[in-house]
Structure formats: C-alpha cells, structure tokens
Design a protein around this motif. Structure first.
Motif, PDB file in Angstrom:
ATOM      1  N   VAL A  36       0.809  -1.219   0.000  1.00  0.00           N
ATOM      2  CA  VAL A  36       0.000   0.000   0.000  1.00  0.00           C
ATOM      3  C   VAL A  36       0.842   1.268   0.000  1.00  0.00           C
ATOM      4  N   ALA A  37       2.110   1.163   0.389  1.00  0.00           N
ATOM      5  CA  ALA A  37       2.964   2.344   0.397  1.00  0.00           C
ATOM      6  C   ALA A  37       3.374   2.751  -1.017  1.00  0.00           C
ATOM      7  N   THR A  38       3.563   1.763  -1.890  1.00  0.00           N
ATOM      8  CA  THR A  38       4.050   2.043  -3.243  1.00  0.00           C
ATOM      9  C   THR A  38       2.997   1.809  -4.326  1.00  0.00           C
ATOM     10  N   GLY A  39       1.975   1.039  -4.009  1.00  0.00           N
ATOM     11  CA  GLY A  39       0.983   0.689  -5.008  1.00  0.00           C
ATOM     12  C   GLY A  39       1.386  -0.480  -5.873  1.00  0.00           C
ATOM     13  N   LYS A  40       2.521  -1.093  -5.578  1.00  0.00           N
ATOM     14  CA  LYS A  40       2.984  -2.236  -6.351  1.00  0.00           C
ATOM     15  C   LYS A  40       2.382  -3.530  -5.798  1.00  0.00           C
ATOM     16  N   THR A  41       2.344  -4.538  -6.647  1.00  0.00           N
ATOM     17  CA  THR A  41       1.817  -5.843  -6.262  1.00  0.00           C
ATOM     18  C   THR A  41       2.952  -6.860  -6.244  1.00  0.00           C
ATOM     19  N   LEU A  42       3.010  -7.641  -5.185  1.00  0.00           N
ATOM     20  CA  LEU A  42       4.011  -8.704  -5.060  1.00  0.00           C
ATOM     21  C   LEU A  42       3.323 -10.039  -5.286  1.00  0.00           C
ATOM     22  N   ASP A  43       3.806 -10.796  -6.266  1.00  0.00           N
ATOM     23  CA  ASP A  43       3.258 -12.120  -6.516  1.00  0.00           C
ATOM     24  C   ASP A  43       3.832 -13.128  -5.530  1.00  0.00           C
ATOM     25  N   ARG A  44       3.020 -14.084  -5.147  1.00  0.00           N
ATOM     26  CA  ARG A  44       3.386 -15.197  -4.254  1.00  0.00           C
ATOM     27  C   ARG A  44       4.092 -14.688  -2.983  1.00  0.00           C
ATOM     28  N   PRO A  45       3.424 -13.823  -2.231  1.00  0.00           N
ATOM     29  CA  PRO A  45       4.050 -13.270  -1.022  1.00  0.00           C
ATOM     30  C   PRO A  45       4.099 -14.286   0.117  1.00  0.00           C
ATOM     31  N   GLU A  46       5.016 -14.036   1.024  1.00  0.00           N
ATOM     32  CA  GLU A  46       5.128 -14.831   2.249  1.00  0.00           C
ATOM     33  C   GLU A  46       5.408 -13.874   3.398  1.00  0.00           C
ATOM     34  N   VAL A  47       4.620 -13.987   4.455  1.00  0.00           N
ATOM     35  CA  VAL A  47       4.740 -13.098   5.604  1.00  0.00           C
ATOM     36  C   VAL A  47       4.921 -13.940   6.859  1.00  0.00           C
ATOM     37  N   VAL A  48       5.949 -13.634   7.633  1.00  0.00           N
ATOM     38  CA  VAL A  48       6.210 -14.350   8.884  1.00  0.00           C
ATOM     39  C   VAL A  48       5.815 -13.451  10.049  1.00  0.00           C
ATOM     40  N   ARG A  53       3.716  -9.876  15.772  1.00  0.00           N
ATOM     41  CA  ARG A  53       4.389  -8.862  14.963  1.00  0.00           C
ATOM     42  C   ARG A  53       5.032  -9.503  13.728  1.00  0.00           C
ATOM     43  N   ILE A  54       5.066  -8.740  12.635  1.00  0.00           N
ATOM     44  CA  ILE A  54       5.670  -9.216  11.389  1.00  0.00           C
ATOM     45  C   ILE A  54       7.190  -9.145  11.512  1.00  0.00           C
ATOM     46  N   THR A  55       7.844 -10.264  11.208  1.00  0.00           N
ATOM     47  CA  THR A  55       9.304 -10.321  11.280  1.00  0.00           C
ATOM     48  C   THR A  55       9.964 -10.466   9.922  1.00  0.00           C
ATOM     49  N   ALA A  56       9.196 -10.865   8.896  1.00  0.00           N
ATOM     50  CA  ALA A  56       9.770 -11.008   7.564  1.00  0.00           C
ATOM     51  C   ALA A  56       8.665 -10.931   6.523  1.00  0.00           C
ATOM     52  N   VAL A  57       8.986 -10.285   5.389  1.00  0.00           N
ATOM     53  CA  VAL A  57       8.077 -10.202   4.247  1.00  0.00           C
ATOM     54  C   VAL A  57       8.892 -10.406   2.989  1.00  0.00           C
ATOM     55  N   GLY A  58       8.440 -11.284   2.121  1.00  0.00           N
ATOM     56  CA  GLY A  58       9.162 -11.524   0.875  1.00  0.00           C
ATOM     57  C   GLY A  58       8.367 -12.411  -0.048  1.00  0.00           C
ATOM     58  N   GLN A  59       9.070 -12.977  -1.030  1.00  0.00           N
ATOM     59  CA  GLN A  59       8.423 -13.878  -1.966  1.00  0.00           C
ATOM     60  C   GLN A  59       8.609 -15.307  -1.491  1.00  0.00           C
ATOM     61  N   GLN A  60       7.639 -16.134  -1.766  1.00  0.00           N
ATOM     62  CA  GLN A  60       7.723 -17.537  -1.350  1.00  0.00           C
ATOM     63  C   GLN A  60       8.990 -18.172  -1.903  1.00  0.00           C
ATOM     64  N   GLY A  61       9.701 -18.858  -1.021  1.00  0.00           N
ATOM     65  CA  GLY A  61      10.983 -19.458  -1.382  1.00  0.00           C
ATOM     66  C   GLY A  61      12.158 -18.579  -1.034  1.00  0.00           C
ATOM     67  N   GLY A  62      11.897 -17.288  -0.802  1.00  0.00           N
ATOM     68  CA  GLY A  62      12.988 -16.379  -0.486  1.00  0.00           C
ATOM     69  C   GLY A  62      13.012 -15.926   0.954  1.00  0.00           C
ATOM     70  N   VAL A  63      12.096 -16.484   1.764  1.00  0.00           N
ATOM     71  CA  VAL A  63      12.006 -16.115   3.174  1.00  0.00           C
ATOM     72  C   VAL A  63      12.353 -17.333   4.022  1.00  0.00           C
ATOM     73  N   SER A  64      13.178 -17.129   5.021  1.00  0.00           N
ATOM     74  CA  SER A  64      13.537 -18.215   5.924  1.00  0.00           C
ATOM     75  C   SER A  64      12.379 -18.499   6.867  1.00  0.00           C
ATOM     76  N   GLU A  65      11.846 -19.717   6.795  1.00  0.00           N
ATOM     77  CA  GLU A  65      10.693 -20.087   7.618  1.00  0.00           C
ATOM     78  C   GLU A  65      11.143 -20.745   8.917  1.00  0.00           C
ATOM     79  N   PRO A  66      10.707 -20.243  10.061  1.00  0.00           N
ATOM     80  CA  PRO A  66      11.040 -20.887  11.338  1.00  0.00           C
ATOM     81  C   PRO A  66      10.416 -22.281  11.410  1.00  0.00           C
ATOM     82  N   ALA A  67      11.104 -23.173  12.055  1.00  0.00           N
ATOM     83  CA  ALA A  67      10.589 -24.539  12.203  1.00  0.00           C
ATOM     84  C   ALA A  67       9.340 -24.537  13.069  1.00  0.00           C
ATOM     85  N   GLY A  68       8.385 -25.377  12.693  1.00  0.00           N
ATOM     86  CA  GLY A  68       7.188 -25.550  13.496  1.00  0.00           C
ATOM     87  C   GLY A  68       6.174 -24.446  13.370  1.00  0.00           C
ATOM     88  N   ALA A  69       6.310 -23.582  12.366  1.00  0.00           N
ATOM     89  CA  ALA A  69       5.390 -22.464  12.213  1.00  0.00           C
ATOM     90  C   ALA A  69       4.015 -22.946  11.755  1.00  0.00           C
TER      91      ALA A  69
END
Length: 425
Positions: A36-48, A53-69
């Motif tokens: 919403v800050a830029t108006g751009k769209t991110l395909d296949r997002p991943e949010v941790v 609280r949000i600790t990471a935002v990126g594209q699927q496959g590019g974000v380190s996922e904590p075990a057991g999430a």
C-alpha cells in the motif's frame, strides 16, 4: 526475605524464557500482496509473524521459515494490511434514531458496541478510532478487546467528545425541566484544559472536540462555529502536551479554519470547507476525514429509523456539497484519512465508502492508502499498523480479485488476521 526475592526473580525469569521459547509463529502465503505504500503488487508473497508482529516479508521461497510455524495458505487471494477507520461510534446504531433510543437503559448501548466491534473486525477493519461515546463505552470496549473478552479491532478511544453549552456535543433535545447536560462541556480555555485532562485520566488515547454545529444534533446548524480559537488552542496544547492527537468535528468554514490554526491533527467532516481552509490544511499538515458515503444510507433509511426531519433536511442540504468539497480538497493535495461515521449507518458496511471516494476523484490506491498508511500516520502509529511490513502488527486481510482495479472487492473480505490470529476465514 532476600532468599524469597531471589527465588521469585528466578521463577519470573524462567517464565519469560519459557514464553520466549514458545513464541507463536505464523507464516501467511497468498497469490498476491498489495504494497500500500508504493501501489505495487508482489506475486506469491510470504509473511512471517512472531508473537503478533511481522518479522519477515518476501516472496515464497525467499524467506527463511522458522521450524514448526503454523501455516495459513490463502490460495487464490490477494492480501492487504488490516484497514483503519478513523471515525466510528461503536456504541451507536442507526436503527434507533431521534428519540427512539430512549426506550433502552443506558447499558444497552454497551451491548450494541460489543456487536459493532465484532462487525467492524469481520469487515476487515482491524483498527478503529472511536471519536465519541457515552459512559466511556469506547474505553471499556477497548479494554474488553485487549483482554480477550470480546472480539474486536484495535480501538483508539476518545471517551466523550468535548463540546460547548448548547453545541453539537451537548444534550439539546430536552426541556429545561429535565436538566440534561452533556458530560463533557467546556466553554472557556481553562474548562477545556480540565476536560482534556479528565478524558486522559479515564483512558482516552486521543481527544475529540466539537468546533461547529452538526447534522444529527438539535437546534443548531452545521456551519456555525461553536468554540473560540482560544478555547480550541488551549485544548489542543493540553492534549499535545500529554502526547494525544486531536480530532475536530468541523463542518463550517470558519470552524475548520480556526481548528486548523489551533493545531488540531484531523478535521472530521470538513463539509463546508472553503479555499482558505484547504490551503491552511496543506500548510499545517492537517488531515481531512470526510464521511462521504453515509448520506446514501441516512436518506434511504433514516425516516424509518426515527431520525427527525430536522436532521434529515440538514443531511440532504449538506451531503452533495461535502462530496464536491472532498473532490476539491483531494485534488489540492490535502491528506485524506478514511473516516466513515459508522454508527450513523450500520457498522460492518464501512468499506462501502471506498467506491464513493473513487467516484469523487480518488484512485483506488488513494482510497486504500487513506485507510492504511495515511490513517496510521494520522494516528501517530505508523510503526504499528497500516502496512504489511517488518515490525508492524500482523494485521492482514484477504480478498478475491484486485482491489487496485476494483475497490468494491474490499466490501467482501474473505479472511481477517489480527496479530497473527485468524479471526475470520
């Protein structure tokens, strides 16, 4: 006693470490995400999200996922940050207008507020600013939500809206024999300062003042100024000294101008703003919160709900003028926040205003930003809400389709996540 103190400290430390070890982690994925800050769209997002609280935002496959999430896969959906409505009245309902509400006991309205809080949350509004309630209901609702007693959005309460004797925020519907008076009336600078301190004392997190007459009040006109510059300035100074933002109910041009000169942070309604008021808003950085949708509801349903003809006429007279002035202020570059006056129309229908904003000149992105990044800035909480970004609360909504092409998709929220907890799916 010393050994007992050491033992207690060790017990508390162990509890803190155990809590840290058991921090809840949620991973949210979707087909698309609107930045919403830029108006751009991110395909296949991943949010941790960790502990809300949000600790990471990126594209699927590019974000380190904590075990057991815990995983929340929103396939086929577009995610946005939870929306913010900057002008609601949680303990109000349009179903009982005029004098019809007098059939109920005072505590009835707290029950109404409980249902309205749930409705706003389910509609995707994970944060609301309540700009005036009776009996400090908004503060009680905030506490009930925070303690997990009831479902609801994050609530920023003002307690009572502060008005002048006989003004929009006084009680004017009764004869002298009934001795009715508003609980937050201030007619001088000193009275105004004291009333600000009283609201803060009882839990207000912002202040609302009534600078002009109103539409749904008796015996006044929306354009009439009802507070002096000196009284408004005293209240604003007192509030800002306490770290509280100030909203001003102001329909009329002179009241808008003097409220801005007094230093208020947001102008609510701004219906009859003139060119000087628009210029002052830009110069002083004041935000406009213009409730340009609700006239559709009040004119269609108000008479049936008991609203007095006096109020319906004022609503008719001012409605289209307000919408045209919204278009003018928007074009001039005034900062716009999403303010609906929910309670004048049904809670839960908040998102219907987006289409009206677009019809009167806003782009879909501008309309969405008014309820996200811009609203968060006006609240003074840009680090907490308004974006899907690291450090913010994990407040996320999901819709079908592309809201940047069609804002009406926001009227049909499929999923609501608040602080990492799925509250609607």
């Amino acid at each position: 006693m010393k050994r007992l103190s050491v033992a207690c400290a060790a017990f508390i430390a162990a509890g803190v470490l155990a809590g840290a070890a058991e921090a809840k982690t949620v991973v949210v994925t979707a087909d698309r995400m609107v930045d919403v800050a830029t108006g751009k769209t991110l395909d296949r997002p991943e949010v941790v999200i960790v502990d809300g609280r949000i600790t990471a935002v990126g594209q699927q496959g590019g974000v380190s996922e904590p075990a057991g999430a815990e995983r929340v896969d929103l396939k086929g959906l577009t995610i946005l940050p939870g929306m913010i409505d900057m002008h609601v009245h949680l303990d109000s309902s349009p179903l009982w207008g005029g004098y019809t509400g007098l059939q109920f006991t005072d505590s009835f309205w707290m029950a109404v507020g409980t249902d309205n809080a749930r409705r706003d949350l389910m509609a995707g509004f994970t944060t609301v600013r309540d700009v005036g309630s009776g009996n400090y209901d908004d503060i009680g609702l905030m506490q009930a939500v925070e303690e997990g007693v009831i479902p609801g959005p994050r609530i920023v309460p003002v307690g009572y809206a502060i008005g002048s004797t006989g003004g929009h925020c006084d009680v004017n519907e009764f004869p002298p024999s009934m001795h009715q008076k508003g609980d937050a009336v201030a007619d001088t600078p000193d009275e105004g300062r004291k009333m600000v301190r009283t609201m803060k004392k009882y839990g207000a997190q912002a202040i609302k003042i009534c600078a002009t007459g109103g539409v749904f009040s008796h015996g006044d006109t929306p354009g009439a100024q009802q507070m002096t510059l000196e009284t408004m300035k005293a209240m604003v100074d007192e509030a800002h000294m306490a770290g509280l933002k100030v909203a001003a109910h102001a329909h009329g041009a002179s009241g808008i101008r003097e409220a801005i000169l007094a230093g208020v942070d947001t102008i609510e309604h701004a219906s009859l703003v003139d060119d000087e008021g628009i210029k002052l808003a830009k110069t002083h950085g004041a935000y406009f919160g213009m409730d340009i949708y609700n006239t559709d509801y009040t004119q269609a349903e108000g008479k049936k709900n008991g609203v007095l003809e006096e109020n319906l006429k004022k609503d008719r007279d001012i409605g289209e003028i307000q919408r045209q002035n919204y278009a003018k202020a928007l074009k001039a570059g005034v900062k716009m926040i999403f303010s609906t006056d929910a309670g004048i129309y049904p809670h839960g229908d908040n998102a219907h205003q987006f289409a009206t904003m677009v019809r009167y000149g806003a782009t879909p992105l501008q309309a969405i930003q008014s309820a996200t990044v811009t609203a968060a800035e006006a609240l003074g909480r840009p680090g907490d809400v308004g974006q899907i970004a690291v450090g913010r609360w994990g407040d996320i909504i999901a819709v079908k389709g592309d809201p940047l092409s069609d804002v009406t998709t926001l009227q049909h929220v499929e999923v609501v996540i608040k602080g990492g907890e799925v509250v609607k799916r």
